[in-house]
Design an enzyme around this catalytic site. Structure first.
Site, PDB file in Angstrom:
ATOM      1  N   GLU A   1      29.686  43.410  34.813  1.00 54.12           N
ATOM      2  CA  GLU A   1      30.266  44.507  34.039  1.00 54.12           C
ATOM      3  C   GLU A   1      31.516  44.033  33.315  1.00 54.12           C
ATOM      4  O   GLU A   1      32.113  43.035  33.682  1.00 54.12           O
ATOM      5  CB  GLU A   1      30.569  45.704  34.939  1.00 54.12           C
ATOM      6  CG  GLU A   1      31.422  45.380  36.154  1.00 54.12           C
ATOM      7  CD  GLU A   1      32.862  45.772  35.985  1.00 54.12           C
ATOM      8  OE1 GLU A   1      33.286  46.052  34.853  1.00 54.12           O
ATOM      9  OE2 GLU A   1      33.570  45.802  37.010  1.00 54.12           O
TER      10      GLU A   1
ATOM     11  N   ALA B   1      29.268  58.192  37.644  1.00 56.18           N
ATOM     12  CA  ALA B   1      27.889  57.994  37.195  1.00 56.18           C
ATOM     13  C   ALA B   1      27.267  56.737  37.807  1.00 56.18           C
ATOM     14  O   ALA B   1      26.047  56.561  37.736  1.00 56.18           O
ATOM     15  CB  ALA B   1      27.838  57.897  35.671  1.00 56.18           C
TER      16      ALA B   1
ATOM     17  N   LYS C   1      35.743  51.874  45.302  1.00 52.70           N
ATOM     18  CA  LYS C   1      37.145  51.626  44.966  1.00 52.70           C
ATOM     19  C   LYS C   1      38.059  52.364  45.950  1.00 52.70           C
ATOM     20  O   LYS C   1      37.720  53.434  46.453  1.00 52.70           O
ATOM     21  CB  LYS C   1      37.429  52.036  43.525  1.00 52.70           C
ATOM     22  CG  LYS C   1      36.757  51.121  42.507  1.00 52.70           C
ATOM     23  CD  LYS C   1      37.162  51.453  41.099  1.00 52.70           C
ATOM     24  CE  LYS C   1      36.627  50.425  40.115  1.00 52.70           C
ATOM     25  NZ  LYS C   1      35.162  50.486  39.952  1.00 52.70           N
TER      26      LYS C   1
END
Length: 300
Positions: A24, A139, A157
């Site tokens: 990512e 999401a 996280k």
């Protein structure tokens, strides 16, 4: 221009069945300071290659969802002041304008699935934020419930409700597999203290679990790799921040910025270390999936 573009080198790797790991890029545009972000990308790149896999950085770049950015492309992306944070909800709009953006785990899962890549590596996944009755949900979880892609991470996280995130993944049918640990990793901390139903001690065992999951028409999966104690930040130091005064896609970057402001370079160093370690494990997993000829059956 096609909405999804794949670099020539990566297209060859896909066509010849080489191991590939999608990376990512929101960490480049929104996750870390520029110098640290580019260092993290280089380290992930090398870690994948050393494990025998081709790294595939995903981003919205030059008006397309691109799979397979070069390191030079990553530097260009990092320098774009108007690059947006890209999730599935704004993916099409960001391709049109501004044409540059860092993909979250969710958007990277979309790109990986479309390109036929089964393994994504990241730092921490999104999840359920505290408060608001559990309605502020990343999401990342939705896409994991939809697409047969495995995400290697260091857990949710640290600003998230880890227990609620684990429960939501369970509801979505997404297995969370502990890498050499029975506890859910805690992103910057070693552990959340939450027990997992599955663990794997060896990469071939991990690949076999995923193969069985996909044969049974499962979608996404998560591999949780904890940071060693010498690299991690004690979980007691990660709490205590006031809730970020923002909602939506800017919330997690704001919360992580608060952590960096309070704890300094320790947060950045731990973040870069876990990104590198996760990429190494993801590369070894991608290679094992190819070596063991693990296939993803067509659903439906």
């Amino acid at each position: 221009m096609a909405q999804l573009t794949i670099s020539a080198d990566l297209q060859h790797a896909i066509e010849t069945g080489k191991p590939i790991v999608a990376l990512e890029s929101a960490v480049i545009t929104h996750g870390l300071p520029k110098a640290a972000a580019l260092d993290a990308v280089r380290r992930q790149w090398l870690a994948c290659a050393e494990a025998g896999a081709t790294p595939a950085v995903v981003a919205v770049f030059d008006g397309a969802l691109r799979v397979g950015l070069s390191l030079d492309d990553c530097a260009v992306l990092a320098a774009r002041p108007n690059a947006v944070k890209v999730s599935p909800w704004n993916l099409a709009a960001s391709v049109a304008n501004p044409g540059f953006g860092g993909t979250t785990v969710a958007a990277t899962i979309v790109a990986a699935a479309l390109a036929g890549i089964r393994v994504v590596s990241t730092g921490g996944i999104g999840g359920v934020h505290p408060g608001r009755d559990g309605q502020d949900v990343s999401a990342d979880l939705t896409e994991l419930g939809r697409r047969p892609v495995c995400v290697v991470c260091a857990g949710p996280k640290s600003t998230l409700d880890a227990g609620a995130t684990l429960e939501r993944l369970e509801t979505l049918g997404v297995p969370v597999i502990g890498w050499q640990s029975s506890l859910l990793a805690g992103f910057l901390a070693t552990s959340t203290g939450l027990r997992l139903a599955a663990r794997a001690e060896a990469v071939d065992e991990l690949a076999a679990i995923l193969g069985a999951h996909w044969e049974l028409e499962g979608a996404g999966a998560v591999v949780s790799q904890p940071l060693p104690i010498d690299l991690a930040i004690p979980i007691s130091e990660l709490g205590g921040d006031e809730a970020a005064p923002v909602r939506g896609p800017d919330r997690t970057p704001a919360e992580l910025s608060q952590l960096q402001a309070r704890l300094g370079d320790r947060v950045i160093q731990a973040n870069v270390a876990l990104l590198e370690r996760n990429a190494a494990l993801a590369g070894a997993l991608a290679a094992a999936l190819v070596r063991l000829q693990v296939a993803v059956p067509a659903h439906g």
